[in-house]
Design a protein around this motif. Structure first.
Motif, PDB file in Angstrom:
ATOM      1  N   PHE A  91       7.029  99.257 -37.148  1.00 16.12           N
ATOM      2  CA  PHE A  91       6.081  98.619 -38.057  1.00 16.12           C
ATOM      3  C   PHE A  91       4.875  99.524 -38.320  1.00 16.12           C
ATOM      4  O   PHE A  91       4.449  99.701 -39.466  1.00 16.12           O
ATOM      5  CB  PHE A  91       5.616  97.277 -37.469  1.00 16.12           C
ATOM      6  N   LEU A  92       4.322 100.118 -37.256  1.00 19.09           N
ATOM      7  CA  LEU A  92       3.166 101.006 -37.419  1.00 19.09           C
ATOM      8  C   LEU A  92       3.515 102.235 -38.251  1.00 19.09           C
ATOM      9  O   LEU A  92       2.719 102.683 -39.088  1.00 19.09           O
ATOM     10  CB  LEU A  92       2.632 101.430 -36.059  1.00 19.09           C
ATOM     11  N   LYS A  93       4.707 102.773 -38.060  1.00 21.12           N
ATOM     12  CA  LYS A  93       5.123 103.940 -38.832  1.00 21.12           C
ATOM     13  C   LYS A  93       5.313 103.595 -40.303  1.00 21.12           C
ATOM     14  O   LYS A  93       4.944 104.377 -41.186  1.00 21.12           O
ATOM     15  CB  LYS A  93       6.404 104.526 -38.256  1.00 21.12           C
ATOM     16  N   ILE A  94       5.866 102.435 -40.590  1.00 28.76           N
ATOM     17  CA  ILE A  94       6.063 102.012 -41.985  1.00 28.76           C
ATOM     18  C   ILE A  94       4.719 101.785 -42.675  1.00 28.76           C
ATOM     19  O   ILE A  94       4.504 102.238 -43.804  1.00 28.76           O
ATOM     20  CB  ILE A  94       6.947 100.750 -42.047  1.00 28.76           C
ATOM     21  N   VAL A  95       3.810 101.093 -41.995  1.00 28.93           N
ATOM     22  CA  VAL A  95       2.492 100.819 -42.581  1.00 28.93           C
ATOM     23  C   VAL A  95       1.728 102.122 -42.814  1.00 28.93           C
ATOM     24  O   VAL A  95       1.132 102.328 -43.879  1.00 28.93           O
ATOM     25  CB  VAL A  95       1.692  99.846 -41.690  1.00 28.93           C
ATOM     26  N   ALA A 108       3.288 104.036 -45.743  1.00 24.86           N
ATOM     27  CA  ALA A 108       2.926 103.438 -47.034  1.00 24.86           C
ATOM     28  C   ALA A 108       1.477 103.780 -47.395  1.00 24.86           C
ATOM     29  O   ALA A 108       1.171 104.072 -48.554  1.00 24.86           O
ATOM     30  CB  ALA A 108       3.117 101.927 -46.972  1.00 24.86           C
ATOM     31  N   TYR A 109       0.590 103.769 -46.409  1.00 25.47           N
ATOM     32  CA  TYR A 109      -0.811 104.116 -46.648  1.00 25.47           C
ATOM     33  C   TYR A 109      -0.941 105.573 -47.091  1.00 25.47           C
ATOM     34  O   TYR A 109      -1.673 105.882 -48.033  1.00 25.47           O
ATOM     35  CB  TYR A 109      -1.632 103.847 -45.384  1.00 25.47           C
ATOM     36  N   LEU A 110      -0.224 106.474 -46.419  1.00 26.33           N
ATOM     37  CA  LEU A 110      -0.285 107.886 -46.793  1.00 26.33           C
ATOM     38  C   LEU A 110       0.278 108.128 -48.185  1.00 26.33           C
ATOM     39  O   LEU A 110      -0.263 108.933 -48.954  1.00 26.33           O
ATOM     40  CB  LEU A 110       0.450 108.734 -45.752  1.00 26.33           C
ATOM     41  N   ILE A 111       1.347 107.438 -48.528  1.00 23.21           N
ATOM     42  CA  ILE A 111       1.904 107.560 -49.873  1.00 23.21           C
ATOM     43  C   ILE A 111       0.889 107.086 -50.902  1.00 23.21           C
ATOM     44  O   ILE A 111       0.695 107.728 -51.942  1.00 23.21           O
ATOM     45  CB  ILE A 111       3.230 106.779 -49.987  1.00 23.21           C
ATOM     46  N   LEU A 112       0.208 105.975 -50.626  1.00 21.49           N
ATOM     47  CA  LEU A 112      -0.796 105.451 -51.542  1.00 21.49           C
ATOM     48  C   LEU A 112      -1.958 106.430 -51.721  1.00 21.49           C
ATOM     49  O   LEU A 112      -2.415 106.671 -52.846  1.00 21.49           O
ATOM     50  CB  LEU A 112      -1.319 104.106 -51.025  1.00 21.49           C
ATOM     51  N   VAL A 113      -2.420 107.022 -50.628  1.00 20.52           N
ATOM     52  CA  VAL A 113      -3.542 107.965 -50.705  1.00 20.52           C
ATOM     53  C   VAL A 113      -3.164 109.186 -51.540  1.00 20.52           C
ATOM     54  O   VAL A 113      -3.896 109.591 -52.449  1.00 20.52           O
ATOM     55  CB  VAL A 113      -4.001 108.389 -49.289  1.00 20.52           C
ATOM     56  N   PHE A 126       0.148 106.649 -37.430  1.00 22.84           N
ATOM     57  CA  PHE A 126       1.520 107.115 -37.245  1.00 22.84           C
ATOM     58  C   PHE A 126       1.702 107.680 -35.833  1.00 22.84           C
ATOM     59  O   PHE A 126       2.706 107.410 -35.166  1.00 22.84           O
ATOM     60  CB  PHE A 126       1.874 108.175 -38.286  1.00 22.84           C
ATOM     61  N   ALA A 127       0.730 108.465 -35.364  1.00 20.26           N
ATOM     62  CA  ALA A 127       0.817 109.034 -34.017  1.00 20.26           C
ATOM     63  C   ALA A 127       0.790 107.933 -32.959  1.00 20.26           C
ATOM     64  O   ALA A 127       1.506 108.006 -31.955  1.00 20.26           O
ATOM     65  CB  ALA A 127      -0.327 110.014 -33.795  1.00 20.26           C
ATOM     66  N   PHE A 128      -0.019 106.907 -33.173  1.00 24.72           N
ATOM     67  CA  PHE A 128      -0.060 105.791 -32.233  1.00 24.72           C
ATOM     68  C   PHE A 128       1.274 105.052 -32.223  1.00 24.72           C
ATOM     69  O   PHE A 128       1.751 104.638 -31.158  1.00 24.72           O
ATOM     70  CB  PHE A 128      -1.200 104.832 -32.587  1.00 24.72           C
ATOM     71  N   GLY A 129       1.888 104.884 -33.390  1.00 32.73           N
ATOM     72  CA  GLY A 129       3.210 104.259 -33.451  1.00 32.73           C
ATOM     73  C   GLY A 129       4.251 105.079 -32.707  1.00 32.73           C
ATOM     74  O   GLY A 129       5.122 104.531 -32.023  1.00 32.73           O
ATOM     75  N   GLN A 130       4.168 106.395 -32.817  1.00 35.20           N
ATOM     76  CA  GLN A 130       5.078 107.271 -32.079  1.00 35.20           C
ATOM     77  C   GLN A 130       4.855 107.130 -30.579  1.00 35.20           C
ATOM     78  O   GLN A 130       5.812 107.077 -29.803  1.00 35.20           O
ATOM     79  CB  GLN A 130       4.870 108.722 -32.516  1.00 35.20           C
ATOM     80  N   LEU A 131       3.599 107.058 -30.171  1.00 32.98           N
ATOM     81  CA  LEU A 131       3.272 106.905 -28.755  1.00 32.98           C
ATOM     82  C   LEU A 131       3.798 105.576 -28.211  1.00 32.98           C
ATOM     83  O   LEU A 131       4.352 105.527 -27.109  1.00 32.98           O
ATOM     84  CB  LEU A 131       1.757 107.000 -28.566  1.00 32.98           C
ATOM     85  N   VAL A 132       3.641 104.503 -28.979  1.00 29.38           N
ATOM     86  CA  VAL A 132       4.133 103.191 -28.562  1.00 29.38           C
ATOM     87  C   VAL A 132       5.649 103.235 -28.367  1.00 29.38           C
ATOM     88  O   VAL A 132       6.174 102.724 -27.376  1.00 29.38           O
ATOM     89  CB  VAL A 132       3.737 102.106 -29.588  1.00 29.38           C
ATOM     90  N   GLY A 133       6.349 103.869 -29.294  1.00 33.26           N
ATOM     91  CA  GLY A 133       7.801 103.983 -29.171  1.00 33.26           C
ATOM     92  C   GLY A 133       8.226 104.816 -27.986  1.00 33.26           C
ATOM     93  O   GLY A 133       9.188 104.479 -27.281  1.00 33.26           O
ATOM     94  N   ASP A 134       7.512 105.904 -27.726  1.00 31.40           N
ATOM     95  CA  ASP A 134       7.842 106.761 -26.588  1.00 31.40           C
ATOM     96  C   ASP A 134       7.583 106.057 -25.258  1.00 31.40           C
ATOM     97  O   ASP A 134       8.384 106.168 -24.327  1.00 31.40           O
ATOM     98  CB  ASP A 134       7.052 108.061 -26.647  1.00 31.40           C
ATOM     99  N   VAL A 135       6.481 105.343 -25.161  1.00 29.61           N
ATOM    100  CA  VAL A 135       6.175 104.613 -23.929  1.00 29.61           C
ATOM    101  C   VAL A 135       7.221 103.544 -23.679  1.00 29.61           C
ATOM    102  O   VAL A 135       7.669 103.345 -22.533  1.00 29.61           O
ATOM    103  CB  VAL A 135       4.751 104.007 -23.995  1.00 29.61           C
TER     104      VAL A 135
END
Length: 81
Positions: A6-10, A13-18, A60-69
Motif C-alpha cells: 500500500f505504501l509503495k503504491i501511494v 502515485a504521488y511521484l507520478i503526479l509530481v 517508498f523507502a519506509f514501505g520497503q523497510l516495512v516489507g523487509d522487517v
C-alpha cells in the motif's frame, strides 16, 4: 494487500503526479508570466519537483523497510533445520 504494498503504491502515485505536473509545467510559457529570464523558470520547476519528490521517496523507502522487517520476522519464526 499488505501495508508495504500500500505504501509503495501511494508513494508511486504521488511521484507520478509530481513529475507529470513538472512536465506539464514545462509546456506552459512560464518565463513571460513570472517575468523570469529564459531557463530560470525551468530550473525553478525542476527544483520544486525534486523537493516535492522527497516525501514520496521517503514513503517508498519506509514501505520497503516495512516489507523487509516483515519478511525477516516471518523467517525467524520458522523452525530451524
Amino acid at each position: 494487500m499488505s501495508m508495504a504494498v500500500f505504501l509503495k503504491i501511494v508513494s508511486g502515485a504521488y511521484l507520478i503526479l509530481v513529475w507529470l505536473s513538472f512536465f506539464i509545467g514545462l509546456q506552459s510559457p512560464l518565463e513571460r508570466e513570472l517575468q523570469m529570464p529564459m531557463g530560470s523558470a525551468t530550473i525553478a520547476l525542476f527544483l520544486i519537483a525534486v523537493l516535492l519528490s522527497i516525501p514520496g521517496v521517503a514513503l517508498f523507502a519506509f514501505g520497503q523497510l516495512v516489507g523487509d522487517v516483515r519478511a525477516i520476522r516471518n523467517s525467524c519464526r520458522q523452525p530451524q533445520q
